[in-house]
Design a protein around this motif. Sequence first.
Motif, PDB file in Angstrom:
ATOM      1  N   VAL A 111       0.851  -1.196   0.000  1.00  0.00           N
ATOM      2  CA  VAL A 111       0.000   0.000   0.000  1.00  0.00           C
ATOM      3  C   VAL A 111       0.887   1.247   0.000  1.00  0.00           C
ATOM      4  O   VAL A 111       2.115   1.135   0.041  1.00  0.00           O
ATOM      5  N   LEU A 112       0.271   2.421  -0.063  1.00  0.00           N
ATOM      6  CA  LEU A 112       1.043   3.660  -0.251  1.00  0.00           C
ATOM      7  C   LEU A 112       2.187   3.792   0.759  1.00  0.00           C
ATOM      8  O   LEU A 112       3.292   4.192   0.397  1.00  0.00           O
ATOM      9  N   GLU A 113       1.938   3.418   2.015  1.00  0.00           N
ATOM     10  CA  GLU A 113       2.966   3.525   3.057  1.00  0.00           C
ATOM     11  C   GLU A 113       4.213   2.714   2.705  1.00  0.00           C
ATOM     12  O   GLU A 113       5.313   3.028   3.167  1.00  0.00           O
ATOM     13  N   PRO A 166      -8.205  10.776  -3.291  1.00  0.00           N
ATOM     14  CA  PRO A 166      -7.511  10.454  -2.036  1.00  0.00           C
ATOM     15  C   PRO A 166      -6.076   9.951  -2.273  1.00  0.00           C
ATOM     16  O   PRO A 166      -5.148  10.355  -1.558  1.00  0.00           O
ATOM     17  N   THR A 167      -5.903   9.119  -3.276  1.00  0.00           N
ATOM     18  CA  THR A 167      -4.565   8.600  -3.580  1.00  0.00           C
ATOM     19  C   THR A 167      -3.663   9.708  -4.123  1.00  0.00           C
ATOM     20  O   THR A 167      -2.523   9.875  -3.682  1.00  0.00           O
ATOM     21  N   TRP A 218      -2.767  12.078  -1.327  1.00  0.00           N
ATOM     22  CA  TRP A 218      -1.825  11.464  -0.376  1.00  0.00           C
ATOM     23  C   TRP A 218      -0.398  11.652  -0.905  1.00  0.00           C
ATOM     24  O   TRP A 218       0.512  12.015  -0.165  1.00  0.00           O
ATOM     25  N   ASP A 258      -4.273   2.410  -8.985  1.00  0.00           N
ATOM     26  CA  ASP A 258      -5.538   2.703  -8.310  1.00  0.00           C
ATOM     27  C   ASP A 258      -6.719   2.438  -9.243  1.00  0.00           C
ATOM     28  O   ASP A 258      -7.815   2.935  -9.034  1.00  0.00           O
ATOM     29  N   GLY A 296      -3.147   1.950  -4.677  1.00  0.00           N
ATOM     30  CA  GLY A 296      -3.709   3.199  -4.180  1.00  0.00           C
ATOM     31  C   GLY A 296      -4.862   2.887  -3.236  1.00  0.00           C
ATOM     32  O   GLY A 296      -5.253   1.730  -3.064  1.00  0.00           O
ATOM     33  N   ARG A 297      -5.430   3.920  -2.658  1.00  0.00           N
ATOM     34  CA  ARG A 297      -6.467   3.742  -1.641  1.00  0.00           C
ATOM     35  C   ARG A 297      -7.721   3.039  -2.170  1.00  0.00           C
ATOM     36  O   ARG A 297      -8.361   2.258  -1.491  1.00  0.00           O
ATOM     37  N   GLN A 316      -6.892  -0.650  -2.852  1.00  0.00           N
ATOM     38  CA  GLN A 316      -6.722  -1.283  -1.534  1.00  0.00           C
ATOM     39  C   GLN A 316      -8.093  -1.587  -0.915  1.00  0.00           C
ATOM     40  O   GLN A 316      -8.353  -2.688  -0.426  1.00  0.00           O
ATOM     41  N   LYS A 317      -8.998  -0.599  -0.980  1.00  0.00           N
ATOM     42  CA  LYS A 317     -10.326  -0.772  -0.392  1.00  0.00           C
ATOM     43  C   LYS A 317     -11.120  -1.867  -1.102  1.00  0.00           C
ATOM     44  O   LYS A 317     -11.756  -2.714  -0.465  1.00  0.00           O
ATOM     45  N   GLU A 359      -9.781  -5.226  -0.086  1.00  0.00           N
ATOM     46  CA  GLU A 359     -10.144  -5.568   1.295  1.00  0.00           C
ATOM     47  C   GLU A 359     -11.614  -5.983   1.387  1.00  0.00           C
ATOM     48  O   GLU A 359     -11.951  -6.985   2.017  1.00  0.00           O
TER      49      GLU A 359
END
Length: 371
Positions: free
Chosen positions: A6-8, A48-49, A52, A126, A150-151, A154-155, A158
């Motif tokens: 993920v981005l982190e 959001p991505t 960030w 993303d 990207g967010r 990722q979402k 999940e």
Amino acid sequence: MARLPVLEDLGDVAGKRILVRTDFNVPMEGPDEGRTITDDFRIRAALPTIEWLTSRGAKVVCASHLGRPKGKPVQKYSMDPVRARLAELAPGVELLENLRFNPGEESNSEEFVAQLVAGFDAYVDDAFGAAHRAHASVVGPPKTLPSAAGRLLQKEAEILGGLREHPKRPFVAVLGGAKVSDKLGVIEALLQTVDALVIGGGMCFTFLAAKGMPVGDSICELDQVAFCRRLLDGPKPIHLPEDIVGVDANGSYATFGVRLPDGSKGLDIGPGTAAAFCDVIMEARTVFWNGPMGMFEDPRFANGTKTVAQAVADTKAFTVVGGGDSAAALAQFGLDDSVDHVSTGGGASLEFLEFGDLPGLAALRGAPNVK
Ligand code: ADP
Ligand code: MG
């Protein structure tokens, strides 16, 4: 299986040039030159991505496909209108020209991948709506660049992964749409995890035919009848319509029982069926809905889809909607904010539920920054 980066996981992005694969395949209208965007949802969904990254000092360059230009530049599918909207929403962020103007995108050519990654320090995907395609911009960059989801991606991973692996029960899948054959794989995969299947839309007639019901001129795939019969004989309950709305042999609007007369055509589930489907949805703790219950584009045949959409919005269950037409129906009824998750990828969400993975996700997990 390696973790999805993920981005982190990109570490410090300040001063880095980052290629972000987005899904800016937005609906447009108007003449080929000067088309206008009718819904910028997909551009806003990537913010959001993008934010960030830019807020941490990264230089972001986005890349997307748009429509089906078939490997050559086509004015109609120019990214110009998207670039203009992106400049308003995220000033300073660049956008490459339509990836599918180059035949190397869909053929996943090494040359096009090399061209794409040149000058970049990292890659972010993303574009959930394209994650089921092994295209150059999806699977190529993670071979060499540090990469991350990207967010949005990722979402999606999940939420859809959660549906497959640990849904709250009862878990009910509501399926509709035009054809059984489009969704054979996902129907079989869902039957492994769900507690019950609810079937409406055009595909219900192949199931009804498998139960020996006459279906008139409704869409029915004779070559799938045996497959449907096998599913009906399986252990999981499959709820089918008990009344049907459509047109009679004269083309007039009519309501039928579950046996359709010669010359008639079923175009929506009936009110009794809609009520029964609602009960199942209201009692569930997880609901996945894909595919309209009828030909909802015609208001005469939209009631079944509307009633089911309302139940999906009202139920206390965790609700996920996938599929382009189902999402469009939800938006048309103003209910898109009332479900827990509307997947941004129609085909991708079904393929993820079927296989539990997608080429785009697998590529990210294989990136050089993933241990
Ligand atoms: P999604 O995009 O949500 O996955 P599909 O593409 O599978 O959904 O199916 C959507 C289409 O199915 C709609 O255009 C709708 O008109 C059509 N459809 C639904 N029910 C019927 C029916 N009974 N007869 C003919 N077409 C139908
Ligand atoms: Mg569709």
